[in-house]
Scaffold this motif. Sequence first.
Motif, PDB file in Angstrom:
ATOM      1  N   LYS A 370      42.314  41.018  30.814  1.00  0.00           N
ATOM      2  CA  LYS A 370      42.507  41.101  32.516  1.00  0.00           C
ATOM      3  C   LYS A 370      41.974  40.046  33.362  1.00  0.00           C
ATOM      4  O   LYS A 370      42.780  39.388  34.042  1.00  0.00           O
ATOM      5  N   LYS A 374      44.469  37.128  35.197  1.00  0.00           N
ATOM      6  CA  LYS A 374      43.971  36.883  36.580  1.00  0.00           C
ATOM      7  C   LYS A 374      43.793  35.254  36.817  1.00  0.00           C
ATOM      8  O   LYS A 374      44.643  34.825  37.849  1.00  0.00           O
ATOM      9  N   GLU A 378      46.333  32.763  39.091  1.00  0.00           N
ATOM     10  CA  GLU A 378      45.987  32.068  40.168  1.00  0.00           C
ATOM     11  C   GLU A 378      46.245  30.425  40.007  1.00  0.00           C
ATOM     12  O   GLU A 378      46.900  29.761  40.829  1.00  0.00           O
TER      13      GLU A 378
END
Length: 386
Positions: A370, A374, A378
């Motif tokens: 996870k 992320k 980004e």
Amino acid sequence: MSEILNENLKEYKISRIPYIHLLGRNVSNALKNEKPVSLFWGASGLEIKAKSSEVWALVETDYSVNEVWACVWINGRIISRFMLEKGKKWICLCRGFSEKTVNTICFMRDSQAMCDDLRQICLVHSFALAKNGEFLPIEKKKPMIEFVGDSITSGEGLVGSIKEEEWISTWISPSKTYAVQAANALNADFSLISQCGWGVVTGWNNNRNTIIPPYYEQVCGLCSGENQKRLGSIEKFDFSICQNDFVFVNLGTNDSGAFNSPPWIENGVEYKMRKNLDGSYFEEDAIKISYGVKDFLKIIRKNNPKARICWIWGMLEIPELSKYLEKGVSMYIAESKDKKVDTMVLQSMSLEVKDEDKGSRFHPGPLTHKNAAKKIFEYCKKFHHT
């Protein structure tokens, strides 16, 4: 599961379906060549959008040791995961919906390509809808992302208790990886090329043959059984099919592991990534990885002229090797003047404290994947604007 198609259903061969999306690398014209579609790599699959009370798929598999697992996605969420039986069988993907309900459904292979199982195949022959059902256009996803890696990208450890230690396909789940999570968050199309234990210049056990770069330009060349080759595994892959916007390479963990593994002996010759007496990496061996990184980046760039390439690592900590990965990327940039290549260190599994955050087989668990997803999300957002 059923071997007989319900009389209330209508079968559609893959090539006859007007709207269908193929996930993952494949042979040219895979959806139009009147043959079943082979799902070669982990997280490869077929996606449809249909108005139908139920949807079925006719799937064929074979294997000698490593069975194939699959999962079903409905509207962006996994609703089931199961082991596929040998043979050709109808599988119910979903049922019980009203006739007017529209669902986006994906049948996905949830096992990596198994290089050591020369019989393993996974074919999709047909889909079936209710007789009054219909296929609908599928929204095109963008950007296109390719993920190249090892067991982390294959999803080893994302199923099962933290106590599990046996190496079996049950504990491998590409659908749960950072790669698929990041792609879904970006609403991106994607493909995975990964193999447990493989590296840039050596596998985890010092085997110089278990490396990804020589197979990168093939559809799925590490699967070399006669039936696999007949399906197109060793064909040259047509990169114009996908036009990747991003390529993420998560390799190096197994090259690092080779320094801690016994020698590999082949034809009487011993191969070993060596250490110095103080435990540091023997420079002559470690620098081979830097050159391997540089050479692999050349291959990737040749086939992906417009893509942004990012070499990533860190989910399993490899502090001693990091500088050699960095050096390899720097060498490539200095030589090529390529300004669209980066490196990125991901958060490690050392942050996993709770059991539910940890993975099986001493691999990164859900939390680490996870966190990686992320960071990749980004990164992509900086360069791709929808």
